[in-house]
Design a protein around this motif. Sequence first.
Motif, PDB file in Angstrom:
ATOM      1  N   ALA A  16      -8.375 -46.301 -19.717  1.00  0.00           N
ATOM      2  CA  ALA A  16      -9.376 -45.234 -19.585  1.00  0.00           C
ATOM      3  C   ALA A  16      -9.712 -44.628 -20.950  1.00  0.00           C
ATOM      4  O   ALA A  16     -10.877 -44.331 -21.238  1.00  0.00           O
ATOM      5  CB  ALA A  16      -8.857 -44.158 -18.639  1.00  0.00           C
ATOM      6  N   LYS A  39      -6.496 -42.502  -9.390  1.00  0.00           N
ATOM      7  CA  LYS A  39      -7.798 -41.983  -9.816  1.00  0.00           C
ATOM      8  C   LYS A  39      -7.639 -40.839 -10.819  1.00  0.00           C
ATOM      9  O   LYS A  39      -8.269 -40.824 -11.876  1.00  0.00           O
ATOM     10  CB  LYS A  39      -8.612 -41.513  -8.590  1.00  0.00           C
ATOM     11  N   THR A  40      -6.795 -39.870 -10.462  1.00  0.00           N
ATOM     12  CA  THR A  40      -6.596 -38.732 -11.367  1.00  0.00           C
ATOM     13  C   THR A  40      -5.887 -39.183 -12.648  1.00  0.00           C
ATOM     14  O   THR A  40      -6.208 -38.712 -13.738  1.00  0.00           O
ATOM     15  CB  THR A  40      -5.798 -37.619 -10.658  1.00  0.00           C
ATOM     16  N   ALA A  43      -8.491 -40.460 -14.827  1.00  0.00           N
ATOM     17  CA  ALA A  43      -9.279 -39.347 -15.369  1.00  0.00           C
ATOM     18  C   ALA A  43      -8.546 -38.665 -16.531  1.00  0.00           C
ATOM     19  O   ALA A  43      -9.168 -38.233 -17.505  1.00  0.00           O
ATOM     20  CB  ALA A  43      -9.588 -38.340 -14.264  1.00  0.00           C
ATOM     21  N   LYS A  44      -7.228 -38.599 -16.430  1.00  0.00           N
ATOM     22  CA  LYS A  44      -6.429 -38.007 -17.516  1.00  0.00           C
ATOM     23  C   LYS A  44      -6.566 -38.826 -18.794  1.00  0.00           C
ATOM     24  O   LYS A  44      -6.676 -38.280 -19.892  1.00  0.00           O
ATOM     25  CB  LYS A  44      -4.948 -37.948 -17.122  1.00  0.00           C
ATOM     26  N   LEU A  46      -9.057 -40.758 -19.558  1.00  0.00           N
ATOM     27  CA  LEU A  46     -10.441 -40.581 -19.989  1.00  0.00           C
ATOM     28  C   LEU A  46     -10.567 -39.289 -20.809  1.00  0.00           C
ATOM     29  O   LEU A  46     -11.189 -39.262 -21.877  1.00  0.00           O
ATOM     30  CB  LEU A  46     -11.307 -40.489 -18.737  1.00  0.00           C
ATOM     31  N   SER A  58      -5.821 -32.557 -10.756  1.00  0.00           N
ATOM     32  CA  SER A  58      -6.749 -32.870  -9.682  1.00  0.00           C
ATOM     33  C   SER A  58      -7.568 -31.644  -9.285  1.00  0.00           C
ATOM     34  O   SER A  58      -7.019 -30.585  -9.024  1.00  0.00           O
ATOM     35  CB  SER A  58      -5.980 -33.387  -8.479  1.00  0.00           C
ATOM     36  N   LEU A  73     -16.269 -32.982 -20.395  1.00  0.00           N
ATOM     37  CA  LEU A  73     -15.900 -33.845 -19.272  1.00  0.00           C
ATOM     38  C   LEU A  73     -16.055 -33.036 -17.987  1.00  0.00           C
ATOM     39  O   LEU A  73     -15.518 -31.930 -17.880  1.00  0.00           O
ATOM     40  CB  LEU A  73     -14.451 -34.334 -19.418  1.00  0.00           C
ATOM     41  N   HIS A  75     -15.031 -33.264 -14.302  1.00  0.00           N
ATOM     42  CA  HIS A  75     -14.127 -33.998 -13.421  1.00  0.00           C
ATOM     43  C   HIS A  75     -14.298 -33.497 -11.990  1.00  0.00           C
ATOM     44  O   HIS A  75     -14.016 -32.354 -11.690  1.00  0.00           O
ATOM     45  CB  HIS A  75     -12.690 -33.789 -13.913  1.00  0.00           C
ATOM     46  N   ASP A  77     -13.643 -34.019  -7.756  1.00  0.00           N
ATOM     47  CA  ASP A  77     -12.951 -34.660  -6.641  1.00  0.00           C
ATOM     48  C   ASP A  77     -13.680 -34.183  -5.391  1.00  0.00           C
ATOM     49  O   ASP A  77     -13.558 -33.023  -4.994  1.00  0.00           O
ATOM     50  CB  ASP A  77     -11.481 -34.242  -6.610  1.00  0.00           C
ATOM     51  N   VAL A 101     -16.927 -37.789 -14.161  1.00  0.00           N
ATOM     52  CA  VAL A 101     -16.102 -38.743 -13.432  1.00  0.00           C
ATOM     53  C   VAL A 101     -15.868 -38.172 -12.030  1.00  0.00           C
ATOM     54  O   VAL A 101     -15.524 -37.007 -11.876  1.00  0.00           O
ATOM     55  CB  VAL A 101     -14.793 -39.076 -14.200  1.00  0.00           C
ATOM     56  N   GLU A 103     -14.024 -38.555  -8.366  1.00  0.00           N
ATOM     57  CA  GLU A 103     -13.052 -39.169  -7.449  1.00  0.00           C
ATOM     58  C   GLU A 103     -13.593 -39.113  -6.020  1.00  0.00           C
ATOM     59  O   GLU A 103     -14.234 -38.155  -5.641  1.00  0.00           O
ATOM     60  CB  GLU A 103     -11.703 -38.426  -7.518  1.00  0.00           C
TER      61      GLU A 103
END
Length: 149
Positions: A16, A39-40, A43-44, A46, A58, A73, A75, A77, A101, A103
Motif C-alpha cells: 500500500a 482493508k484497514t 489503509a494504514k 497507504l 477504522s 487522505l 478514509h 468505512d 480510500v 472500505e
Amino acid sequence: MYTFKTNNENETQDLAETLASFLKPGDVLTLDGDLGAGKTTFAKGLARGLGVKRTVNSPTYTIIKEYRGRLPLYHMDVYRLEDSDEDIGFDEYFNGIGVTVVEWSSFIEEFLPKERLEIEIKKIDDDERKLILTPKGERFQTICKELKQ
Ligand code: ADP
Ligand code: MG
C-alpha cells in the motif's frame, strides 16, 4: 486484474505504501473483502506512504476520517450505509484535493466514480492474503503495471 500475495500485515502495508507514491489528488481506491481481511491494514500503509503522521484507525462509527499528509487522505468505512442509499456528499471527497480510500465500497457502488482502483482482499490463511487489483481507467492500469515491477 493484478494479483499480489502477502504473508503478513507488514507486507500488505508495504504494498500500500508503494502504491501511495503513484497517487495524486482526486484518486479513489476501493477496498472490499470480509471482516478481518486487511482493508484497514491496507489503509494504514497507504497513509504511511502519503506521509500521514497520525495513527489511522477504522472509521466505522464516523464513516469518514480525514488525515493530513503529502496529500490529504480521506478514509471511509461505509459498512453502516449498507441498507441506505444516502449520498453523504461523496463527490466532494472523490473530486477533492486528496486521495480517497473506501472500505466496503460495494455498499455505495452507485456513487463511486468510473475511474478508480478496486482492491479486493481475500484471506487465504491466518497471515496470508491475496490482493486483487482491478484498475478502472487507463491511469490506474498504468499504476498497476508499475506496481507489479
Ligand atoms: P478489515 O479492515 O478488512 O476488517 P483489518 O485490517 O482491520 O481488516 O484486520 C486485518 C487483521 O488481519 C489484522 O489483525 C492483521 O494483523 C491481520 N493480518 C494477518 N495477516 C495479514 C496480511 N497478510 N495482511 C493484512 N492483515 C493481516
Ligand atoms: Mg476495516
